[in-house]
Scaffold this motif. Structure first.
Motif, PDB file in Angstrom:
ATOM      1  N   GLY A  93      -8.194 -16.138  -0.995  1.00 33.51           N
ATOM      2  CA  GLY A  93      -8.414 -15.280  -0.562  1.00 33.51           C
ATOM      3  C   GLY A  93      -8.414 -14.438  -1.741  1.00 33.51           C
ATOM      4  O   GLY A  93      -8.493 -14.262  -3.407  1.00 33.51           O
ATOM      5  N   LEU A  94      -8.025 -13.383  -1.415  1.00 29.88           N
ATOM      6  CA  LEU A  94      -7.724 -11.961  -2.768  1.00 29.88           C
ATOM      7  C   LEU A  94      -6.051 -11.886  -2.991  1.00 29.88           C
ATOM      8  O   LEU A  94      -5.642 -11.972  -2.461  1.00 29.88           O
ATOM      9  CB  LEU A  94      -8.126 -10.648  -1.855  1.00 29.88           C
ATOM     10  N   TRP A  95      -5.803 -11.796  -4.223  1.00 31.47           N
ATOM     11  CA  TRP A  95      -4.954 -11.864  -4.371  1.00 31.47           C
ATOM     12  C   TRP A  95      -4.691 -10.784  -5.272  1.00 31.47           C
ATOM     13  O   TRP A  95      -5.166  -9.963  -6.399  1.00 31.47           O
ATOM     14  CB  TRP A  95      -4.051 -12.928  -5.047  1.00 31.47           C
ATOM     15  N   MET A  96      -3.163  -9.835  -4.645  1.00 33.00           N
ATOM     16  CA  MET A  96      -3.079  -8.349  -5.943  1.00 33.00           C
ATOM     17  C   MET A  96      -2.122  -8.741  -6.385  1.00 33.00           C
ATOM     18  O   MET A  96      -1.206  -9.432  -5.877  1.00 33.00           O
ATOM     19  CB  MET A  96      -2.703  -7.799  -4.273  1.00 33.00           C
ATOM     20  N   PHE A  97      -2.155  -7.430  -7.442  1.00 34.77           N
ATOM     21  CA  PHE A  97      -0.925  -7.154  -8.406  1.00 34.77           C
ATOM     22  C   PHE A  97      -0.787  -6.004  -8.898  1.00 34.77           C
ATOM     23  O   PHE A  97      -2.384  -5.449  -9.169  1.00 34.77           O
ATOM     24  CB  PHE A  97      -1.218  -8.257  -9.470  1.00 34.77           C
ATOM     25  N   HIS A  98       0.023  -5.410  -9.333  1.00 42.12           N
ATOM     26  CA  HIS A  98      -0.138  -3.834  -9.447  1.00 42.12           C
ATOM     27  C   HIS A  98       1.439  -3.860 -10.323  1.00 42.12           C
ATOM     28  O   HIS A  98       2.238  -4.448 -10.584  1.00 42.12           O
ATOM     29  CB  HIS A  98       0.110  -2.525  -8.078  1.00 42.12           C
ATOM     30  N   CYS A  99       1.015  -2.656 -11.264  1.00 40.09           N
ATOM     31  CA  CYS A  99       2.418  -1.436 -11.333  1.00 40.09           C
ATOM     32  C   CYS A  99       3.403  -1.315 -10.247  1.00 40.09           C
ATOM     33  O   CYS A  99       2.760  -1.058  -9.563  1.00 40.09           O
ATOM     34  CB  CYS A  99       2.377  -0.596 -12.329  1.00 40.09           C
ATOM     35  N   HIS A 100       4.771  -1.876  -9.928  1.00 42.06           N
ATOM     36  CA  HIS A 100       5.095  -1.981  -9.186  1.00 42.06           C
ATOM     37  C   HIS A 100       6.194  -0.263  -9.091  1.00 42.06           C
ATOM     38  O   HIS A 100       6.962   0.028  -8.627  1.00 42.06           O
ATOM     39  CB  HIS A 100       6.529  -2.944  -9.029  1.00 42.06           C
ATOM     40  N   ILE A 101       5.731   0.564 -10.128  1.00 40.72           N
ATOM     41  CA  ILE A 101       5.648   2.198  -9.683  1.00 40.72           C
ATOM     42  C   ILE A 101       4.644   2.438  -8.601  1.00 40.72           C
ATOM     43  O   ILE A 101       3.721   2.056  -9.100  1.00 40.72           O
ATOM     44  CB  ILE A 101       6.102   2.785 -11.020  1.00 40.72           C
ATOM     45  N   ALA A 102       4.771   3.217  -7.983  1.00 46.09           N
ATOM     46  CA  ALA A 102       4.217   3.127  -6.639  1.00 46.09           C
ATOM     47  C   ALA A 102       3.455   4.243  -7.114  1.00 46.09           C
ATOM     48  O   ALA A 102       1.958   4.492  -6.628  1.00 46.09           O
ATOM     49  CB  ALA A 102       5.106   4.019  -5.453  1.00 46.09           C
ATOM     50  N   ALA A 103       3.900   5.686  -8.070  1.00 42.19           N
ATOM     51  CA  ALA A 103       3.175   5.883  -8.541  1.00 42.19           C
ATOM     52  C   ALA A 103       1.898   6.196  -8.741  1.00 42.19           C
ATOM     53  O   ALA A 103       0.613   6.042  -9.439  1.00 42.19           O
ATOM     54  CB  ALA A 103       3.914   7.860  -8.951  1.00 42.19           C
ATOM     55  N   HIS A 104       2.689   4.439 -10.470  1.00 36.32           N
ATOM     56  CA  HIS A 104       1.612   4.191 -11.583  1.00 36.32           C
ATOM     57  C   HIS A 104       0.445   2.933 -10.312  1.00 36.32           C
ATOM     58  O   HIS A 104      -0.827   3.552 -10.657  1.00 36.32           O
ATOM     59  CB  HIS A 104       2.301   3.138 -12.394  1.00 36.32           C
ATOM     60  N   GLU A 105       0.748   2.896  -9.525  1.00 36.70           N
ATOM     61  CA  GLU A 105      -0.246   1.814  -8.700  1.00 36.70           C
ATOM     62  C   GLU A 105      -0.886   3.047  -7.589  1.00 36.70           C
ATOM     63  O   GLU A 105      -2.120   2.637  -7.516  1.00 36.70           O
ATOM     64  CB  GLU A 105       0.614   1.299  -7.370  1.00 36.70           C
ATOM     65  N   ASP A 106      -1.068   4.011  -7.629  1.00 38.57           N
ATOM     66  CA  ASP A 106      -1.522   5.226  -6.759  1.00 38.57           C
ATOM     67  C   ASP A 106      -2.743   5.378  -7.278  1.00 38.57           C
ATOM     68  O   ASP A 106      -3.509   5.794  -6.988  1.00 38.57           O
ATOM     69  CB  ASP A 106      -0.252   5.989  -5.870  1.00 38.57           C
ATOM     70  N   HIS A 107      -2.090   5.343  -9.113  1.00 36.65           N
ATOM     71  CA  HIS A 107      -3.154   6.424  -9.896  1.00 36.65           C
ATOM     72  C   HIS A 107      -4.289   5.301 -10.322  1.00 36.65           C
ATOM     73  O   HIS A 107      -4.063   5.665 -11.568  1.00 36.65           O
ATOM     74  CB  HIS A 107      -1.950   7.460 -10.402  1.00 36.65           C
ATOM     75  N   GLY A 108      -3.876   4.129  -9.906  1.00 40.60           N
ATOM     76  CA  GLY A 108      -4.901   2.519 -10.957  1.00 40.60           C
ATOM     77  C   GLY A 108      -4.653   1.653 -10.462  1.00 40.60           C
ATOM     78  O   GLY A 108      -5.118   0.630 -11.431  1.00 40.60           O
ATOM     79  N   MET A 109      -2.925   1.950 -11.409  1.00 37.34           N
ATOM     80  CA  MET A 109      -2.591   0.293 -11.733  1.00 37.34           C
ATOM     81  C   MET A 109      -2.508  -0.381 -10.909  1.00 37.34           C
ATOM     82  O   MET A 109      -1.386  -1.222 -10.695  1.00 37.34           O
ATOM     83  CB  MET A 109      -1.544   0.126 -12.670  1.00 37.34           C
ATOM     84  N   MET A 110      -3.514  -1.289  -9.979  1.00 40.39           N
ATOM     85  CA  MET A 110      -3.594  -2.839  -9.445  1.00 40.39           C
ATOM     86  C   MET A 110      -4.671  -2.855 -10.142  1.00 40.39           C
ATOM     87  O   MET A 110      -5.826  -1.852 -10.063  1.00 40.39           O
ATOM     88  CB  MET A 110      -3.349  -1.616  -8.302  1.00 40.39           C
ATOM     89  N   GLY A 111      -4.363  -4.455  -9.253  1.00 38.14           N
ATOM     90  CA  GLY A 111      -5.766  -5.199  -9.623  1.00 38.14           C
ATOM     91  C   GLY A 111      -6.057  -6.237  -7.901  1.00 38.14           C
ATOM     92  O   GLY A 111      -5.268  -6.244  -7.478  1.00 38.14           O
ATOM     93  N   TYR A 112      -6.768  -6.584  -9.153  1.00 34.31           N
ATOM     94  CA  TYR A 112      -6.741  -8.335  -7.586  1.00 34.31           C
ATOM     95  C   TYR A 112      -7.803  -9.313  -8.251  1.00 34.31           C
ATOM     96  O   TYR A 112      -8.856  -8.921  -8.991  1.00 34.31           O
ATOM     97  CB  TYR A 112      -7.218  -8.167  -6.085  1.00 34.31           C
ATOM     98  N   ILE A 113      -7.589 -10.735  -7.525  1.00 29.59           N
ATOM     99  CA  ILE A 113      -8.282 -11.771  -8.060  1.00 29.59           C
ATOM    100  C   ILE A 113      -8.653 -12.659  -7.110  1.00 29.59           C
ATOM    101  O   ILE A 113      -8.412 -12.768  -5.768  1.00 29.59           O
ATOM    102  CB  ILE A 113      -7.031 -12.825  -8.983  1.00 29.59           C
ATOM    103  N   GLN A 114      -9.683 -12.709  -7.265  1.00 28.27           N
ATOM    104  CA  GLN A 114     -10.283 -13.590  -5.743  1.00 28.27           C
ATOM    105  C   GLN A 114      -9.946 -15.017  -5.608  1.00 28.27           C
ATOM    106  O   GLN A 114      -9.902 -15.832  -7.133  1.00 28.27           O
ATOM    107  CB  GLN A 114     -11.566 -13.455  -5.687  1.00 28.27           C
ATOM    108  N   VAL A 115      -9.438 -16.060  -5.273  1.00 23.32           N
ATOM    109  CA  VAL A 115      -9.284 -17.327  -4.824  1.00 23.32           C
ATOM    110  C   VAL A 115      -9.586 -18.096  -3.849  1.00 23.32           C
ATOM    111  O   VAL A 115      -9.446 -17.932  -2.691  1.00 23.32           O
ATOM    112  CB  VAL A 115      -6.988 -17.411  -5.084  1.00 23.32           C
ATOM    113  N   ASN A 116     -10.594 -19.086  -5.016  1.00 28.02           N
ATOM    114  CA  ASN A 116     -11.533 -19.600  -3.744  1.00 28.02           C
ATOM    115  C   ASN A 116     -11.025 -21.226  -3.538  1.00 28.02           C
ATOM    116  O   ASN A 116      -9.598 -21.884  -4.566  1.00 28.02           O
ATOM    117  CB  ASN A 116     -12.751 -20.141  -4.708  1.00 28.02           C
ATOM    118  N   PRO A 117     -10.533 -21.896  -2.840  1.00 29.59           N
ATOM    119  CA  PRO A 117     -10.687 -23.283  -1.798  1.00 29.59           C
ATOM    120  C   PRO A 117     -11.223 -23.841  -3.322  1.00 29.59           C
ATOM    121  O   PRO A 117     -11.719 -24.315  -3.538  1.00 29.59           O
ATOM    122  CB  PRO A 117     -11.149 -23.156  -1.085  1.00 29.59           C
TER     123      PRO A 117
END
Length: 135
Positions: free
Chosen positions: A111-135
């Motif tokens: 599925g989709l695995w999320m990662f981000h900066c753990h400072i909420a304001a940074h995450e909320d303003h774009g510092m977040m991403g994800y990777i698709q993980v396939n079986p």
């Protein structure tokens, strides 16, 4: 995970626009329609990720779904082999980005695995991403 065979190496750059509250992963702000990487990961593999921070402040990098092992911070081997879900990526010093190397195991959760900066304001303003993980 230090002895596990590596399926892939990936790079993540954390950056920001100091004149506005805009934060980036690999030069882009978060979009649910665009994974951070074009190539998905595969369940049952281990990858090595190098996370750099070009900004003037530390960013706590946080990974959802499964913990990772930190192998080095700013070129210094990590003293503890335990797994964790958050690590501080040091800020740039004199133009040299902070750098953390991790090993991420993609256990048994496709599925989709999320990662981000753990400072909420940074995450909320774009510092977040994800990777698709396939079986």
């Amino acid at each position: 995970l230090s002895g596990a065979p590596l399926a892939q190496h990936r790079s993540i750059e954390l950056s920001e626009d100091p004149s506005a509250p805009n934060f980036f992963v690999n030069g882009r702000q978060f979009s649910m329609g665009a994974p951070t990487f074009d190539t998905p990961a595969k369940v049952g593999t281990v990858e090595e990720w190098t996370i750099t921070n070009t900004s003037g402040e530390d960013h706590p990098f946080h990974m959802h779904t499964d913990a990772f092992q930190v192998t080095a911070v700013n070129g210094i081997p990590a003293p503890y082999p335990h797994r964790q879900d958050t690590v501080i990526v040091p800020h740039a010093v004199n133009g040299t980005p902070g750098r953390v190397v991790i090993r991420q195991q993609f256990s048994d959760y496709p599925g989709l695995w999320m990662f981000h900066c753990h400072i909420a304001a940074h995450e909320d303003h774009g510092m977040m991403g994800y990777i698709q993980v396939n079986p």
